[in-house]
Design a protein around this motif. Structure first.
Motif, PDB file in Angstrom:
ATOM      1  N   VAL A   1       0.979  -1.209  -0.015  1.00  0.00           N
ATOM      2  CA  VAL A   1       0.129  -0.005   0.072  1.00  0.00           C
ATOM      3  C   VAL A   1       0.987   1.180   0.082  1.00  0.00           C
ATOM      4  O   VAL A   1       0.770   2.325  -0.907  1.00  0.00           O
ATOM      5  CB  VAL A   1      -1.000  -0.122   1.171  1.00  0.00           C
ATOM      6  N   LEU A   2       1.933   1.351   1.057  1.00  0.00           N
ATOM      7  CA  LEU A   2       2.770   2.588   1.029  1.00  0.00           C
ATOM      8  C   LEU A   2       3.521   2.662  -0.203  1.00  0.00           C
ATOM      9  O   LEU A   2       4.052   3.887  -0.640  1.00  0.00           O
ATOM     10  CB  LEU A   2       3.690   2.345   2.184  1.00  0.00           C
ATOM     11  N   SER A   3       3.957   1.680  -1.004  1.00  0.00           N
ATOM     12  CA  SER A   3       4.429   1.932  -2.300  1.00  0.00           C
ATOM     13  C   SER A   3       3.997   2.813  -3.126  1.00  0.00           C
ATOM     14  O   SER A   3       4.423   3.439  -4.214  1.00  0.00           O
ATOM     15  CB  SER A   3       5.084   0.598  -2.908  1.00  0.00           C
ATOM     16  N   ARG A   4       2.309   3.022  -3.055  1.00  0.00           N
ATOM     17  CA  ARG A   4       1.599   3.652  -4.077  1.00  0.00           C
ATOM     18  C   ARG A   4       1.370   5.120  -3.462  1.00  0.00           C
ATOM     19  O   ARG A   4       0.656   5.704  -4.189  1.00  0.00           O
ATOM     20  CB  ARG A   4       0.386   2.997  -4.321  1.00  0.00           C
ATOM     21  N   VAL A   5       1.883   5.364  -2.272  1.00  0.00           N
ATOM     22  CA  VAL A   5       1.770   6.719  -1.639  1.00  0.00           C
ATOM     23  C   VAL A   5       2.990   7.378  -1.755  1.00  0.00           C
ATOM     24  O   VAL A   5       3.939   7.339  -1.320  1.00  0.00           O
ATOM     25  CB  VAL A   5       1.405   6.525  -0.237  1.00  0.00           C
ATOM     26  N   PRO A   6       3.058   8.604  -2.886  1.00  0.00           N
ATOM     27  CA  PRO A   6       4.112   9.233  -2.888  1.00  0.00           C
ATOM     28  C   PRO A   6       4.494  10.203  -1.837  1.00  0.00           C
ATOM     29  O   PRO A   6       3.495  10.735  -1.094  1.00  0.00           O
ATOM     30  CB  PRO A   6       3.767  10.144  -4.160  1.00  0.00           C
ATOM     31  N   ALA A   7       5.761  10.457  -1.521  1.00  0.00           N
ATOM     32  CA  ALA A   7       6.183  11.546  -0.562  1.00  0.00           C
ATOM     33  C   ALA A   7       5.690  12.999  -1.192  1.00  0.00           C
ATOM     34  O   ALA A   7       5.212  13.051  -2.188  1.00  0.00           O
ATOM     35  CB  ALA A   7       7.512  11.710  -0.526  1.00  0.00           C
ATOM     36  N   GLY A   8       5.247  13.801  -0.254  1.00  0.00           N
ATOM     37  CA  GLY A   8       4.715  15.003  -0.416  1.00  0.00           C
ATOM     38  C   GLY A   8       3.816  15.385   0.532  1.00  0.00           C
ATOM     39  O   GLY A   8       3.550  15.110   1.501  1.00  0.00           O
ATOM     40  N   HIS A   9       3.020  16.552   0.264  1.00  0.00           N
ATOM     41  CA  HIS A   9       2.162  17.307   1.098  1.00  0.00           C
ATOM     42  C   HIS A   9       1.204  16.484   1.704  1.00  0.00           C
ATOM     43  O   HIS A   9       0.551  15.709   0.914  1.00  0.00           O
ATOM     44  CB  HIS A   9       1.441  18.652   0.176  1.00  0.00           C
ATOM     45  N   HIS A  10       0.936  16.392   3.094  1.00  0.00           N
ATOM     46  CA  HIS A  10      -0.005  15.713   3.583  1.00  0.00           C
ATOM     47  C   HIS A  10       0.310  13.924   3.566  1.00  0.00           C
ATOM     48  O   HIS A  10      -0.639  13.192   3.234  1.00  0.00           O
ATOM     49  CB  HIS A  10      -1.424  16.003   3.318  1.00  0.00           C
TER      50      HIS A  10
END
Length: 243
Positions: free
Chosen positions: A216-225
């Motif tokens: 799941v986390l591999s599909r969440v890009p770094a950045g705002h919020h």
């Protein structure tokens, strides 16, 4: 005669104050040319400048040295900087854990830069130093707001508990629909949210573990919020009704 001498001295003092006010105004204009400011100028004198950050919980005192020949700042000779001192005024006993974490991360950044005076030897370097600090304060402040949001509304995302230990954020998820209960621990640092966070998982009930969370986390890009988006993504992908 004594009276006229006193009047003359008063006039000199007033002229000096006016000059200082003009210098302060010119310096402020230069400093504010940067994109955004997270600081408030509390004092600007011949000896020093004092800046407050984060609702007056962090103070930076910049002590000036002698003028520098041939270098100008705000149309006056630039000054050398003798020291930059940071001080925390946060009452850790009374402050919420999210505020304590924000403060810890800001001072982690301040300490990571070593001797600030080496990077900011003259007034010409001060705008960049204030910008660098503002950037970190702004990001950490946003993280604090995200944590407050999750503490208040976490139940909507099957988030049972948000706990802060040092610079780690522990998120306890529980969903009867997915027959799962697990704790996700994220390690945050002062460069949040520019990089994906290291994490570990402890499974209490069910079979959601490191592998499932990593997917799941591999599909969440770094950045705002980033933190909020991580929680929403876990909720949507792992904690809904499996049907």
């Amino acid at each position: 005669r004594e009276l006229s001498e006193m009047d003359a001295e008063d006039e000199l003092d007033l002229a000096e104050m006016e000059k200082l006010k003009k210098t302060e105004k010119a310096c402020l204009e230069i400093l504010k040319k940067y994109d955004f400011t997270e600081w408030e100028l509390m004092e600007w004198s011949e000896e020093q400048a004092v800046f407050n950050f984060l609702y007056d919980s962090v103070t930076l005192t910049v002590v000036f040295g002698p003028p520098i020949d041939g270098e100008f700042f705000a149309a006056r000779p630039s000054r050398s900087i003798i020291s930059l001192d940071f001080e925390s005024f946060l009452d850790e006993e009374q402050a919420p854990p999210s505020s304590c974490l924000v403060q810890r991360l800001i001072f982690q950044f301040i300490e990571s830069r070593g001797r600030w005076q080496d990077k900011c030897p003259t007034l010409l370097h001060l705008p960049q130093a204030l910008f660098d600090i503002s950037l970190v304060v702004n990001r950490c402040k946003t993280l604090g707001e995200e944590l407050e949001f999750l503490q208040r509304w976490g139940a909507k995302f099957h988030l049972l508990e948000t706990d802060i230990k040092g610079t780690e954020v522990k998120l306890l998820f529980s969903s009867s629909l997915a027959f799962a209960k697990f704790e996700l621990t994220l390690a945050v640092s002062h460069d949040y949210p520019s990089a994906v966070l290291p994490f570990r998982v402890q499974t209490h009930i069910g079979n959601i573990g490191e592998k499932e969370i990593a997917a799941v986390l591999s599909r969440v890009p770094a950045g705002h919020h980033y933190l909020r988006r991580t929680v929403v993504s876990i909720h949507q992908n792992l904690l809904q009704d499996p049907r």
